[in-house]
Structures are given as structure tokens and as C-alpha cells.
Design a protein around this motif. Structure first.
Motif, PDB file in Angstrom:
ATOM      1  N   ASP A 243       0.852  -1.181   0.000  1.00  0.00           N
ATOM      2  CA  ASP A 243       0.000   0.000   0.000  1.00  0.00           C
ATOM      3  C   ASP A 243       0.892   1.236   0.000  1.00  0.00           C
ATOM      4  OD1 ASP A 243      -2.380  -1.429   0.023  1.00  0.00           O
ATOM      5  OD2 ASP A 243      -2.390  -1.582   2.199  1.00  0.00           O
ATOM      6  N   VAL A 244       0.519   2.239  -0.779  1.00  0.00           N
ATOM      7  CA  VAL A 244       1.344   3.437  -0.919  1.00  0.00           C
ATOM      8  C   VAL A 244       0.480   4.681  -0.733  1.00  0.00           C
ATOM      9  CG1 VAL A 244       2.999   2.316  -2.451  1.00  0.00           C
ATOM     10  CG2 VAL A 244       1.012   3.483  -3.434  1.00  0.00           C
ATOM     11  N   GLY A 255      -3.067   4.141  -2.575  1.00  0.00           N
ATOM     12  CA  GLY A 255      -3.035   3.192  -3.668  1.00  0.00           C
ATOM     13  C   GLY A 255      -2.441   1.871  -3.251  1.00  0.00           C
ATOM     14  N   ASN A 256      -2.548   0.895  -4.145  1.00  0.00           N
ATOM     15  CA  ASN A 256      -1.918  -0.403  -3.953  1.00  0.00           C
ATOM     16  C   ASN A 256      -1.010  -0.652  -5.142  1.00  0.00           C
ATOM     17  OD1 ASN A 256      -2.178  -3.612  -4.711  1.00  0.00           O
ATOM     18  ND2 ASN A 256      -1.825  -3.252  -2.548  1.00  0.00           N
ATOM     19  N   LEU A 257       0.273  -0.866  -4.875  1.00  0.00           N
ATOM     20  CA  LEU A 257       1.284  -1.041  -5.916  1.00  0.00           C
ATOM     21  C   LEU A 257       1.711  -2.497  -5.960  1.00  0.00           C
ATOM     22  CD1 LEU A 257       3.188   0.386  -7.978  1.00  0.00           C
ATOM     23  CD2 LEU A 257       4.834   0.595  -6.100  1.00  0.00           C
ATOM     24  N   GLY A 276     -13.084   2.092  -6.301  1.00  0.00           N
ATOM     25  CA  GLY A 276     -11.803   2.431  -5.703  1.00  0.00           C
ATOM     26  C   GLY A 276     -10.829   1.280  -5.790  1.00  0.00           C
ATOM     27  N   ARG A 277      -9.720   1.426  -5.091  1.00  0.00           N
ATOM     28  CA  ARG A 277      -8.652   0.439  -5.199  1.00  0.00           C
ATOM     29  C   ARG A 277      -9.031  -0.909  -4.601  1.00  0.00           C
ATOM     30  NH1 ARG A 277      -7.677   3.315  -0.610  1.00  0.00           N
ATOM     31  NH2 ARG A 277      -6.596   2.292   1.142  1.00  0.00           N
ATOM     32  N   HIS A 278     -10.076  -0.948  -3.767  1.00  0.00           N
ATOM     33  CA  HIS A 278     -10.504  -2.212  -3.172  1.00  0.00           C
ATOM     34  C   HIS A 278     -11.624  -2.891  -3.953  1.00  0.00           C
ATOM     35  CE1 HIS A 278      -7.912  -1.284   0.059  1.00  0.00           C
ATOM     36  NE2 HIS A 278      -8.689  -0.426   0.660  1.00  0.00           N
ATOM     37  N   SER A 279     -12.083  -2.280  -5.030  1.00  0.00           N
ATOM     38  CA  SER A 279     -13.192  -2.842  -5.798  1.00  0.00           C
ATOM     39  C   SER A 279     -12.851  -4.232  -6.318  1.00  0.00           C
ATOM     40  CB  SER A 279     -13.507  -1.919  -6.984  1.00  0.00           C
ATOM     41  OG  SER A 279     -14.238  -2.606  -7.979  1.00  0.00           O
ATOM     42  N   PRO A 280     -13.720  -5.235  -6.101  1.00  0.00           N
ATOM     43  CA  PRO A 280     -13.457  -6.578  -6.636  1.00  0.00           C
ATOM     44  C   PRO A 280     -13.274  -6.576  -8.150  1.00  0.00           C
ATOM     45  CG  PRO A 280     -15.240  -6.650  -5.033  1.00  0.00           C
ATOM     46  CD  PRO A 280     -14.942  -5.193  -5.277  1.00  0.00           C
ATOM     47  N   LEU A 298      -3.287   0.494  -8.320  1.00  0.00           N
ATOM     48  CA  LEU A 298      -4.703   0.779  -8.109  1.00  0.00           C
ATOM     49  C   LEU A 298      -4.775   1.984  -7.196  1.00  0.00           C
ATOM     50  CD1 LEU A 298      -4.663  -2.309  -8.944  1.00  0.00           C
ATOM     51  CD2 LEU A 298      -6.888  -2.437  -7.842  1.00  0.00           C
ATOM     52  N   LEU A 299      -5.364   3.060  -7.695  1.00  0.00           N
ATOM     53  CA  LEU A 299      -5.240   4.357  -7.043  1.00  0.00           C
ATOM     54  C   LEU A 299      -6.600   5.000  -6.801  1.00  0.00           C
ATOM     55  CD1 LEU A 299      -3.177   6.628  -6.228  1.00  0.00           C
ATOM     56  CD2 LEU A 299      -3.425   7.483  -8.570  1.00  0.00           C
ATOM     57  N   ASP A 300      -6.793   5.538  -5.599  1.00  0.00           N
ATOM     58  CA  ASP A 300      -7.981   6.336  -5.304  1.00  0.00           C
ATOM     59  C   ASP A 300      -7.649   7.791  -5.613  1.00  0.00           C
ATOM     60  OD1 ASP A 300      -9.217   4.068  -4.436  1.00  0.00           O
ATOM     61  OD2 ASP A 300      -8.978   4.482  -2.306  1.00  0.00           O
TER      62      ASP A 300
END
Length: 461
Positions: A243-244, A255-257, A276-280, A298-300
Motif C-alpha cells: 500500500d502506498v 493506492g496499492n502497488l 476504488g482500489r478495493h473494488s473486486p 490501483l489508485l484512489d
């Protein structure tokens, strides 16, 4: 009691945002299992997204453990037992007796569920061997427990397969049911609920998990940790999944890198409103890209406080500016500085992706829009130079018309792909996987070295 503050929405309290959020928190609770050669086993379907995040935290292989609930003939949501692989079977004689279910009726239910179980085993394993549990700890994960019958039979199956130790871990369960789960050597539960009603009550988003998502998550997990054995420590250290936080406009974007050991190209996700970045859906697409050797971010683009402000949601210039800031941030990292960058936009995020790609000096190698609103980029569409793929559901007629209009304004190599029967969110079986496959082919062609020679030619419009 907990290491986090429950979520509140409209006066209702939730413990977890969604299954991914629950999985990350559960993984931190189980952190002492990292490095112990543990195998994480998710219970399909809803338990797999939770188990996927647990496996990431523990840097462990992920597999499924397939079981089926035996529901009452006239009230299938009430369990009178459960079955699992290897002919494992748990029966609750009290429930069956109270409901007046005789042995012949019970056998009929079991026979029907056994057929479904076997078909799921074939579907989820797809010819691959199941995880080798002999002499290893087995960590069984579900999204929650109601009666406990399914969890109990899963523990039995793991022990039959040779697990040295069986640990059952769930985000939530009724406190009264936890003490009865003697089939596990240890039970870990984040929320042992006294006034339990239903698992879904503890999640803000408890939307159903489909088979396609299960398959994609399993494939993404296998890429880093083959289920046949443990992954060498050196291989774990080379890949990145973290997570960043990225600074932009005096806020920190979350975000998640995810990067392969050698990242030659990375795709930045620009999500639409309500996502968002947690969307399935986004995670499923990202997992397919990762399997092809692409990095993902994956970035909000909005903070939680900004997401509820409608003006912010449709401020395409603001979203594009933040997308550009994230791209510049990637150029400052040693592991991504030389990587080619692509944008994957959904809904309003597609407009932001094309707006950002049109900026002077933008170094964007390719753009993909999935169910997007490229029209929101307005007059900037003509300035886009990156090859662009527009993916739209055939049943999403209004957005399809907007995509055709936007395509007519573009000068970059552009292609429109229409997925028959798909609506705006691509919720129909198989449609999201089709979109993910199309996006992967586009990015591989234009971002990875093997595809660069093809990128020199014109793409049919």
C-alpha cells in the motif's frame, strides 16, 4: 476491543468495508504465521477474497478447500450438515430431527450437493494439483461463520489431507459458535459477536462473489506462490505488493502497488465514482494484468471526504491532474523509473485518463477504457496520442453511443470493442473476464518489449 474504528454510514455501524478490507485486517492478526510454510485455504466463494488478502500479508500460497452446505429440503438456507472433498461429512442431527428430515431425504440432498461439489472442484482446480498439506499448517479462511457446519467440515478435510495443524480464521462469527469448533486446533476471529444476526451485517459491501472472481484471484496468487510447495524466500523478496500514499494537491492519495521482479511496464488504474482500489472488479482486472507480467497501481484519485462531494467526482481536470501526479511519482522510484506507463480508466476515470494522456509531454504508452466516459475529456480527445481501446457493454446503449461519439474525435490509433450482453458494470457471467483479457492484450501489445514492434503499425479503427 478491536485495533480499528468501525465504519459508519447513515447511522449504521460496519466492522469492515468489504471482504478485501476484512482479509487485510485478518492477515495482520495472523502475522506470526508468516514464514511457517503455511498454506492458506479459502472457502469458495466469499471466503476466497478474504483468503487472498491474508495470503498476501503472510506471503503464503493460496488454494481453495471445497465444501458444500447441506440445507433443509424446504429451507435450504438452514444447514443440517455439510460435505467436503475426500468424502468428508458433518451432520447436525438435532436440526435434521427437528425438521423431520428422514434418511432418504437427507441422502437426496447430499447426493445433489455432492454433484455440485465435484463440479466446483473441477472448475476451481482446472486440472492443477491441490495444495500439498502434508506436514504443513493449514489456515482455513472464510468471510464469516453463521452455524459453523461448513467451517467444521473444511477443518476435517484439511486434516484428512495431512495438515500438521489446522487453524480456522474468520473476520466475524457468533461468539456462541466459536467454542463448538473443536475440529480446528486454533480459531481466530476478529469480531466474536454476541448479538449475531448475519455475516453480511458486518460489511458495508457484501456483494456476491462470482466464480470468475474466484478463478482470477487463485490465478493471481499462484503467480507468486505455487500451491505445490513453498515459494523460495528470494522470489518473495523480489516482487512488490504494498500500500502506498502519493502526494497531490496537498492531500495523500492512497493506492496499492504491485510490481513483478522486473517491472518493464505498469498500468495505473483511474477508478470511476463509487469505486476504488478495493473494488473486486478492479482487483480482478489487475490480477489478469499481473499474470501477464505487468505492474499495477490501483489508485484512489479522491480522498474519502472528497468522494461524497459530487462536484469533485465529476471534476475531470482535478482527477487528471492527480493521475499525472501519480505517474510522476512512479518516475521517482528506482523500480519503476524506466517502466512504460499505461492508463486503465473506468466510468469517469476514463475521461480523466484521456485528459491526462492529452497533456503536453505526457509519457503514456496506452489507454484502456472499460465502461468509460471518454466524452468527459471533451476537446482534449483530439490531442491524445496514446493508442486507446474502448471497451463497452452491448447492453449499455447510452454509454456505447457516447463512446462512438468520442472515438470520432480521436486522432490516436483507437479501437472499440463491444461485449455482447454486458451492462455498465460488466456483472454478467464471463463479461468482466472478457474485458480483462482485451485490456491485457492491448497493454501487452503497446507496453511490453515483445509488442513494441507491432505498435509501429496503425490499429484498425
Amino acid at each position: 476491543m478491536h485495533g480499528w474504528v468501525p465504519l459508519r454510514e447513515g447511522g449504521v455501524m460496519f466492522e469492515f468495508q468489504d471482504r478485501a478490507d476484512a482479509g487485510r485486517r485478518l492477515g495482520q492478526k495472523l502475522i506470526e504465521l508468516r514464514g511457517q510454510d503455511v498454506v492458506v485455504l479459502g472457502l469458495p466463494r466469499g471466503g476466497v477474497p478474504v483468503a487472498f488478502e491474508v495470503a498476501k500479508v503472510l506471503q503464503a500460497p493460496l488454494d481453495v478447500i471445497v465444501v458444500r452446505k447441506l440445507g433443509l429440503p424446504y429451507q435450504p438456507e438452514v444447514a443440517m450438515g455439510a460435505i467436503g472433498e475426500g468424502n468428508a461429512r458433518v451432520v447436525d442431527p438435532h436440526v435434521a430431527s427437528l425438521a423431520g428430515v428422514g434418511k432418504y431425504a437427507f441422502r437426496a440432498v447430499e447426493r445433489s450437493e455432492r454433484e455440485l461439489l465435484e463440479s466446483r472442484v473441477v472448475r476451481y482446480r482446472q486440472g492443477r494439483p491441490r495444495a500439498d498439506l502434508k506436514g504443513r499448517p493449514a489456515l482455513i479462511v472464510d468471510d464469516g461463520i453463521a452455524t459453523g457446519s461448513t467451517a467444521r467440515v473444511a477443518c476435517m478435510v484439511a486434516r484428512q489431507l495431512g495438515a500438521e495443524k489446522v487453524v480456522l480464521a474468520v473476520p466475524v462469527a457468533p461468539s456462541r459458535a466459536l467454542a463448538s469448533l473443536t475440529e480446528a486446533d486454533d480459531v481466530v476471529c476478529l469480531v466474536p459477536a454476541r448479538n449475531f444476526h448475519a455475516v453480511g451485517n458486518y460489511y458495508r459491501n457484501f456483494s456476491p462473489t462470482g466464480d470468475e472472481e474466484v478463478l482470477q484471484l487463485l490465478e493471481a496468487a499462484r503467480r507468486h506462490h505455487p500451491v505445490g510447495g513453498s515459494t523460495p524466500a528470494a522470489a518473495r523478496e523480489e516482487a512488490i505488493d504494498e500500500d502506498v500514499e502519493i502526494p497531490s494537491d496537498n492531500v495523500e492519495l492512497r493506492g496499492n502497488l504491485n510490481l513483478p521482479a522486473r517491472c518493464e511496464a505498469i498500468v495505473v488504474f483511474a477508478h470511476g465514482s463509487g469505486s476504488g482500489r478495493h473494488s473486486p472488479r478492479n482487483r480482478l482486472v489487475a490480477s489478469v494484468l499481473q499474470n501477464a507480467g505487468l505492474g499495477t497501481l490501483l489508485l484512489d484519485l479522491l480522498t474519502p471526504a472528497e468522494e461524497i462531494v459530487r462536484e469533485k467526482v465529476f471534476d475531470i481536470g482535478l482527477l487528471a491532474r492527480r493521475l499525472t501526479a501519480a505517474t510522476q511519482w512512479l518516475s521517482t522510484r528506482d523500480d519503476t523509473a524506466s517502466s512504460r506507463v499505461g492508463y486503465f480508466g473506468a466510468s469517469t476515470g476514463a475521461g480523466a485518463a484521456l485528459w491526462a494522456a492529452a497533456e503536453p509531454g505526457a509519457k503514456v504508452g496506452a489507454v484502456v477504457s472499460r465502461g468509460g466516459r471518454p466524452d468527459l475529456a471533451g476537446a482534449r480527445l483530439a490531442a491524445v496520442r496514446a493508442p486507446t481501446l474502448l471497451i463497452v457493454g452491448g447492453a449499455d446503449t447510452h454509454v456505447l453511443a457516447l463512446n462512438r461519439e468520442a472515438m470520432a474525435q480521436m486522432r490516436a490509433p483507437t479501437r472499440l470493442e463491444v461485449i455482447r450482453g454486458a451492462t455498465h458494470l460488466f456483472e454478467e457471467p464471463g463479461t468482466l473476464s472478457q474485458a480483462a483479457a482485451l485490456a491485457t492484450g492491448w497493454f501487452v501489445r503497446y507496453l511490453l518489449p515483445a509488442g513494441r514492434h507491432e505498435a509501429e503499425g496503425e490499429v484498425p479503427r
